[in-house]
Design a protein around this motif. Sequence first.
Motif, PDB file in Angstrom:
ATOM      1  N   VAL A 113     -49.609   9.953 -17.170  1.00  0.00           N
ATOM      2  CA  VAL A 113     -48.249  10.471 -18.337  1.00  0.00           C
ATOM      3  C   VAL A 113     -48.447   9.314 -19.508  1.00  0.00           C
ATOM      4  O   VAL A 113     -48.432   9.498 -21.124  1.00  0.00           O
ATOM      5  CB  VAL A 113     -46.893   9.763 -17.751  1.00  0.00           C
ATOM      6  CG1 VAL A 113     -45.940  10.094 -18.575  1.00  0.00           C
ATOM      7  CG2 VAL A 113     -46.175  10.803 -16.390  1.00  0.00           C
TER       8      VAL A 113
ATOM      9  N   HIS B  93     -43.695  16.454 -12.411  1.00  0.00           N
ATOM     10  CA  HIS B  93     -44.077  15.669 -13.377  1.00  0.00           C
ATOM     11  C   HIS B  93     -45.612  16.087 -13.694  1.00  0.00           C
ATOM     12  O   HIS B  93     -46.499  15.303 -14.691  1.00  0.00           O
ATOM     13  CB  HIS B  93     -44.402  14.891 -11.006  1.00  0.00           C
ATOM     14  CG  HIS B  93     -43.469  14.425 -11.041  1.00  0.00           C
ATOM     15  ND1 HIS B  93     -43.776  12.742 -11.728  1.00  0.00           N
ATOM     16  CD2 HIS B  93     -42.638  14.624 -10.258  1.00  0.00           C
ATOM     17  CE1 HIS B  93     -42.601  12.001 -10.817  1.00  0.00           C
ATOM     18  NE2 HIS B  93     -41.389  13.038 -10.475  1.00  0.00           N
TER      19      HIS B  93
ATOM     20  N   LEU C 281     -45.695  16.426 -17.108  1.00  0.00           N
ATOM     21  CA  LEU C 281     -46.018  15.355 -17.694  1.00  0.00           C
ATOM     22  C   LEU C 281     -46.946  15.239 -17.996  1.00  0.00           C
ATOM     23  O   LEU C 281     -47.451  14.631 -19.148  1.00  0.00           O
ATOM     24  CB  LEU C 281     -45.236  14.326 -17.038  1.00  0.00           C
ATOM     25  CG  LEU C 281     -43.671  14.197 -17.048  1.00  0.00           C
ATOM     26  CD1 LEU C 281     -42.120  13.397 -16.441  1.00  0.00           C
ATOM     27  CD2 LEU C 281     -42.872  14.152 -18.944  1.00  0.00           C
ATOM     28  N   TYR C 282     -47.831  14.880 -16.523  1.00  0.00           N
ATOM     29  CA  TYR C 282     -49.480  14.407 -16.857  1.00  0.00           C
ATOM     30  C   TYR C 282     -50.342  15.421 -17.067  1.00  0.00           C
ATOM     31  O   TYR C 282     -51.648  15.067 -17.393  1.00  0.00           O
ATOM     32  CB  TYR C 282     -49.579  13.723 -15.669  1.00  0.00           C
ATOM     33  CG  TYR C 282     -49.968  14.337 -14.735  1.00  0.00           C
ATOM     34  CD1 TYR C 282     -51.114  15.184 -14.015  1.00  0.00           C
ATOM     35  CD2 TYR C 282     -48.883  14.050 -13.202  1.00  0.00           C
ATOM     36  CE1 TYR C 282     -51.050  16.304 -13.190  1.00  0.00           C
ATOM     37  CE2 TYR C 282     -49.210  15.076 -12.100  1.00  0.00           C
ATOM     38  CZ  TYR C 282     -50.092  15.963 -11.785  1.00  0.00           C
ATOM     39  OH  TYR C 282     -49.866  16.806 -11.255  1.00  0.00           O
TER      40      TYR C 282
ATOM     41  N   CYS D 184     -53.128  14.908 -20.298  1.00  0.00           N
ATOM     42  CA  CYS D 184     -53.940  13.224 -20.493  1.00  0.00           C
ATOM     43  C   CYS D 184     -54.691  13.425 -20.799  1.00  0.00           C
ATOM     44  O   CYS D 184     -55.150  12.379 -21.425  1.00  0.00           O
ATOM     45  CB  CYS D 184     -53.607  12.871 -18.587  1.00  0.00           C
ATOM     46  SG  CYS D 184     -54.847  13.778 -17.495  1.00  0.00           S
TER      47      CYS D 184
ATOM     48  N   ALA E   4     -40.780  10.117 -23.016  1.00  0.00           N
ATOM     49  CA  ALA E   4     -41.270  11.036 -23.559  1.00  0.00           C
ATOM     50  C   ALA E   4     -41.292  11.781 -25.050  1.00  0.00           C
ATOM     51  O   ALA E   4     -42.343  11.226 -25.611  1.00  0.00           O
ATOM     52  CB  ALA E   4     -42.188  11.898 -22.293  1.00  0.00           C
TER      53      ALA E   4
END
Length: 210
Positions: free
Chosen positions: A90, A131, A134-135, A138, A182
């Motif tokens: 994240v 979740h 959010l990642y 990456c 974020a």
Amino acid sequence: MPASRTDAVLEAIRRAILTRELAPGQPLVEMELAQRLGVSKTPVREALKLLSGSGLVTFGLYKGAKVSVVDAEMARHVYDIRALLEPEAVRRAVLAGGPHLADAEAALTEADAALARGDRAELSMLNREFHCALYRGCGNPLLTKTLDDVRDLAALITVTGWEAAPSAKREQREHTAILRAAKAGRADRAAELLGKHITGFLDRLLAALG
């Protein structure tokens, strides 16, 4: 068999597991599931194999498939992976920017509605989507896949945790704080809050499981 048929059967069985319509440890008989879902055994067999790969279903030697049972060891193993990898994923995603935060915000909004309805299965899947969103940015496909591979088990553990120690409202508040950090570009803060969110849930679950 078209992939869409298997996907539909997979989603139906996943939801039945997460709502406890199919109970932990319950045998999963292909013929019974096929009749219940109005399909042949082929898509059921394929769906069970896929759900075995994601951890929701286990196959015993000469015993067939059954719904996985969450215990303290499973929870520790899954959340160990998440606590080690997800905050860093994240952090990198926030630094990279991109459209993933809009997906996370949409999942959070839908989760609020699911929480108000008391729909735990939908809430657990939206929690998982939050979740993932959010990642997702990456920048490391292998890191993303590693976290994606445990998301079904994470959803099952979440449902078990909510039964043992209801905390969904608390986790929604924590999600809101993580997303706020974020969106503000505070990558380290978002990672810190996420790490505390993951370990805090595990601590509550392990305490409830004794």
